[in-house]
Write a protein that holds these residues in place. Structure first.
Motif, PDB file in Angstrom:
ATOM      1  N   ALA A   1       2.734  -3.507   6.885  1.00 18.29           N
ATOM      2  CA  ALA A   1       2.641  -4.600   7.860  1.00 18.29           C
ATOM      3  C   ALA A   1       3.822  -5.569   7.786  1.00 18.29           C
ATOM      4  O   ALA A   1       3.648  -6.779   7.728  1.00 18.29           O
ATOM      5  CB  ALA A   1       1.321  -5.349   7.681  1.00 18.29           C
ATOM      6  N   GLY A   2       5.017  -5.045   7.760  1.00 20.30           N
ATOM      7  CA  GLY A   2       6.217  -5.880   7.787  1.00 20.30           C
ATOM      8  C   GLY A   2       6.613  -6.485   6.446  1.00 20.30           C
ATOM      9  O   GLY A   2       7.582  -7.226   6.364  1.00 20.30           O
ATOM     10  N   THR A   3       5.866  -6.223   5.403  1.00 21.50           N
ATOM     11  CA  THR A   3       6.220  -6.725   4.068  1.00 21.50           C
ATOM     12  C   THR A   3       6.519  -5.528   3.163  1.00 21.50           C
ATOM     13  O   THR A   3       6.215  -4.383   3.501  1.00 21.50           O
ATOM     14  CB  THR A   3       5.063  -7.538   3.448  1.00 21.50           C
ATOM     15  N   HIS A   4       7.115  -5.812   2.031  1.00 21.76           N
ATOM     16  CA  HIS A   4       7.324  -4.735   1.063  1.00 21.76           C
ATOM     17  C   HIS A   4       7.048  -5.233  -0.346  1.00 21.76           C
ATOM     18  O   HIS A   4       7.152  -6.430  -0.629  1.00 21.76           O
ATOM     19  CB  HIS A   4       8.721  -4.135   1.174  1.00 21.76           C
ATOM     20  N   GLU A   5       6.663  -4.311  -1.182  1.00 27.06           N
ATOM     21  CA  GLU A   5       6.325  -4.628  -2.566  1.00 27.06           C
ATOM     22  C   GLU A   5       6.884  -3.527  -3.462  1.00 27.06           C
ATOM     23  O   GLU A   5       6.756  -2.346  -3.167  1.00 27.06           O
ATOM     24  CB  GLU A   5       4.805  -4.693  -2.720  1.00 27.06           C
ATOM     25  N   ARG A   6       7.511  -3.935  -4.549  1.00 32.64           N
ATOM     26  CA  ARG A   6       8.016  -2.979  -5.539  1.00 32.64           C
ATOM     27  C   ARG A   6       6.984  -2.852  -6.656  1.00 32.64           C
ATOM     28  O   ARG A   6       6.456  -3.852  -7.130  1.00 32.64           O
ATOM     29  CB  ARG A   6       9.340  -3.444  -6.126  1.00 32.64           C
ATOM     30  N   ARG A   7       6.747  -1.600  -7.068  1.00 27.73           N
ATOM     31  CA  ARG A   7       5.823  -1.346  -8.170  1.00 27.73           C
ATOM     32  C   ARG A   7       6.446  -0.329  -9.113  1.00 27.73           C
ATOM     33  O   ARG A   7       7.030   0.657  -8.682  1.00 27.73           O
ATOM     34  CB  ARG A   7       4.500  -0.774  -7.665  1.00 27.73           C
ATOM     35  N   ASP A   8       6.265  -0.563 -10.375  1.00 31.54           N
ATOM     36  CA  ASP A   8       6.717   0.351 -11.414  1.00 31.54           C
ATOM     37  C   ASP A   8       5.471   0.721 -12.207  1.00 31.54           C
ATOM     38  O   ASP A   8       4.892  -0.127 -12.889  1.00 31.54           O
ATOM     39  CB  ASP A   8       7.748  -0.363 -12.298  1.00 31.54           C
ATOM     40  N   THR A   9       5.012   1.954 -12.084  1.00 30.74           N
ATOM     41  CA  THR A   9       3.772   2.350 -12.739  1.00 30.74           C
ATOM     42  C   THR A   9       4.008   3.488 -13.721  1.00 30.74           C
ATOM     43  O   THR A   9       4.863   4.344 -13.508  1.00 30.74           O
ATOM     44  CB  THR A   9       2.700   2.778 -11.717  1.00 30.74           C
ATOM     45  N   ARG A  10       3.229   3.491 -14.768  1.00 35.05           N
ATOM     46  CA  ARG A  10       3.253   4.544 -15.778  1.00 35.05           C
ATOM     47  C   ARG A  10       2.125   5.528 -15.507  1.00 35.05           C
ATOM     48  O   ARG A  10       1.362   5.378 -14.560  1.00 35.05           O
ATOM     49  CB  ARG A  10       3.097   3.940 -17.181  1.00 35.05           C
ATOM     50  N   ARG A  11       2.011   6.498 -16.353  1.00 38.03           N
ATOM     51  CA  ARG A  11       1.065   7.602 -16.164  1.00 38.03           C
ATOM     52  C   ARG A  11      -0.380   7.119 -15.960  1.00 38.03           C
ATOM     53  O   ARG A  11      -1.037   7.519 -14.995  1.00 38.03           O
ATOM     54  CB  ARG A  11       1.139   8.538 -17.358  1.00 38.03           C
ATOM     55  N   ASP A  12      -0.894   6.295 -16.851  1.00 36.93           N
ATOM     56  CA  ASP A  12      -2.307   5.895 -16.780  1.00 36.93           C
ATOM     57  C   ASP A  12      -2.639   5.150 -15.498  1.00 36.93           C
ATOM     58  O   ASP A  12      -3.652   5.412 -14.854  1.00 36.93           O
ATOM     59  CB  ASP A  12      -2.689   5.052 -18.000  1.00 36.93           C
ATOM     60  N   GLU A  13      -1.786   4.212 -15.119  1.00 40.30           N
ATOM     61  CA  GLU A  13      -2.034   3.445 -13.897  1.00 40.30           C
ATOM     62  C   GLU A  13      -1.908   4.335 -12.657  1.00 40.30           C
ATOM     63  O   GLU A  13      -2.708   4.231 -11.729  1.00 40.30           O
ATOM     64  CB  GLU A  13      -1.066   2.271 -13.798  1.00 40.30           C
ATOM     65  N   THR A  14      -0.918   5.221 -12.650  1.00 37.02           N
ATOM     66  CA  THR A  14      -0.746   6.137 -11.521  1.00 37.02           C
ATOM     67  C   THR A  14      -1.952   7.049 -11.396  1.00 37.02           C
ATOM     68  O   THR A  14      -2.436   7.302 -10.287  1.00 37.02           O
ATOM     69  CB  THR A  14       0.553   6.947 -11.668  1.00 37.02           C
ATOM     70  N   CYS A  15      -2.471   7.538 -12.511  1.00 34.52           N
ATOM     71  CA  CYS A  15      -3.664   8.391 -12.493  1.00 34.52           C
ATOM     72  C   CYS A  15      -4.870   7.639 -11.926  1.00 34.52           C
ATOM     73  O   CYS A  15      -5.602   8.164 -11.092  1.00 34.52           O
ATOM     74  CB  CYS A  15      -4.000   8.875 -13.899  1.00 34.52           C
ATOM     75  N   ARG A  16      -5.052   6.432 -12.412  1.00 31.78           N
ATOM     76  CA  ARG A  16      -6.179   5.615 -11.934  1.00 31.78           C
ATOM     77  C   ARG A  16      -6.065   5.388 -10.428  1.00 31.78           C
ATOM     78  O   ARG A  16      -7.045   5.536  -9.684  1.00 31.78           O
ATOM     79  CB  ARG A  16      -6.207   4.292 -12.704  1.00 31.78           C
ATOM     80  N   ASN A  17      -4.861   5.045  -9.958  1.00 29.69           N
ATOM     81  CA  ASN A  17      -4.658   4.816  -8.524  1.00 29.69           C
ATOM     82  C   ASN A  17      -4.908   6.090  -7.721  1.00 29.69           C
ATOM     83  O   ASN A  17      -5.514   6.046  -6.641  1.00 29.69           O
ATOM     84  CB  ASN A  17      -3.242   4.313  -8.255  1.00 29.69           C
ATOM     85  N   ALA A  18      -4.432   7.225  -8.235  1.00 29.99           N
ATOM     86  CA  ALA A  18      -4.631   8.504  -7.531  1.00 29.99           C
ATOM     87  C   ALA A  18      -6.111   8.858  -7.454  1.00 29.99           C
ATOM     88  O   ALA A  18      -6.614   9.233  -6.386  1.00 29.99           O
ATOM     89  CB  ALA A  18      -3.857   9.615  -8.230  1.00 29.99           C
ATOM     90  N   ARG A  19      -6.816   8.696  -8.562  1.00 29.51           N
ATOM     91  CA  ARG A  19      -8.256   9.012  -8.567  1.00 29.51           C
ATOM     92  C   ARG A  19      -9.023   8.093  -7.613  1.00 29.51           C
ATOM     93  O   ARG A  19      -9.883   8.558  -6.864  1.00 29.51           O
ATOM     94  CB  ARG A  19      -8.811   8.896  -9.977  1.00 29.51           C
ATOM     95  N   ASP A  20      -8.709   6.804  -7.645  1.00 34.90           N
ATOM     96  CA  ASP A  20      -9.389   5.856  -6.756  1.00 34.90           C
ATOM     97  C   ASP A  20      -9.099   6.170  -5.288  1.00 34.90           C
ATOM     98  O   ASP A  20     -10.001   6.150  -4.450  1.00 34.90           O
ATOM     99  CB  ASP A  20      -8.968   4.419  -7.060  1.00 34.90           C
ATOM    100  N   GLY A  21      -7.842   6.430  -4.977  1.00 32.64           N
ATOM    101  CA  GLY A  21      -7.468   6.749  -3.594  1.00 32.64           C
ATOM    102  C   GLY A  21      -8.116   8.025  -3.098  1.00 32.64           C
ATOM    103  O   GLY A  21      -8.629   8.083  -1.973  1.00 32.64           O
ATOM    104  N   LEU A  22      -8.125   9.050  -3.951  1.00 36.33           N
ATOM    105  CA  LEU A  22      -8.750  10.316  -3.552  1.00 36.33           C
ATOM    106  C   LEU A  22     -10.266  10.166  -3.405  1.00 36.33           C
ATOM    107  O   LEU A  22     -10.862  10.769  -2.510  1.00 36.33           O
ATOM    108  CB  LEU A  22      -8.417  11.417  -4.562  1.00 36.33           C
TER     109      LEU A  22
END
Length: 166
Positions: free
Chosen positions: A66-87
């Motif tokens: 929506a016209g904004t941007h955000e930078r994120r730097d994620t490691r394995r555990d956080e990426t896994c959690r985000n992937a599981r939640d999104g799926l």
């Protein structure tokens, strides 16, 4: 005695060759890995996605919403959690609509570059996700893969994600 010595040498040579072959990644290994990841996503299988991530996995992403941007730097555990939640959320939507609002994901590999020695690969790809025929997101990514003991490992990389709000 000579037979034992020759057998021992043959086993050592065979072991070295098997080790070397099990650690070299090829273009076909990369394509097979990408296909298996896509199939896991379509099955909403977060465990399969997470199991392929190396311990040193790191994703540096820029997310445009929506016209904004955000930078994120994620490691394995956080990426896994985000992937599981999104799926899980996508699976819930699909289940509640009887599959009518299933997510359609396409993935196009734009470049594969094997490192000298064949131990690592750089993969560039573009993916899109649509739901009900409407574009949900588009991602351009560069990722690093390796192979150890016949398993491809994902080390993360960089990604740009555009999220479209309906």
């Amino acid at each position: 005695m000579i037979r034992i010595l020759l057998l021992g040498m043959a086993l050592v040579v065979g072991g070295v060759l098997a080790y070397e072959h099990g650690h070299r990644i090829s273009e076909s290994d990369v394509r097979a890995h990408v296909q298996s990841q896509l199939e896991a996503t379509r099955r909403f299988d977060g465990d399969a996605l997470c199991n392929s991530m190396a311990k040193d996995y790191r994703l540096q992403g820029v997310y445009y919403v929506a016209g904004t941007h955000e930078r994120r730097d994620t490691r394995r555990d956080e990426t896994c959690r985000n992937a599981r939640d999104g799926l899980a959320a996508l699976q819930s939507v699909s289940a509640h609509t009887g599959g009518l609002l299933a997510v359609d994901i396409t993935y196009e590999i734009t470049r594969i570059e094997l490192a000298p020695g064949g131990r690592r690969a750089l993969v560039e790809a573009t993916s899109t996700a649509k739901i009900g025929g409407r574009l949900l997101s588009r991602t351009r990514a560069k990722g690093h893969l390796s192979r150890a003991f016949w398993r491809v490992r994902d080390h993360g990389g960089e990604a740009q994600n555009w999220i479209y709000m309906p």
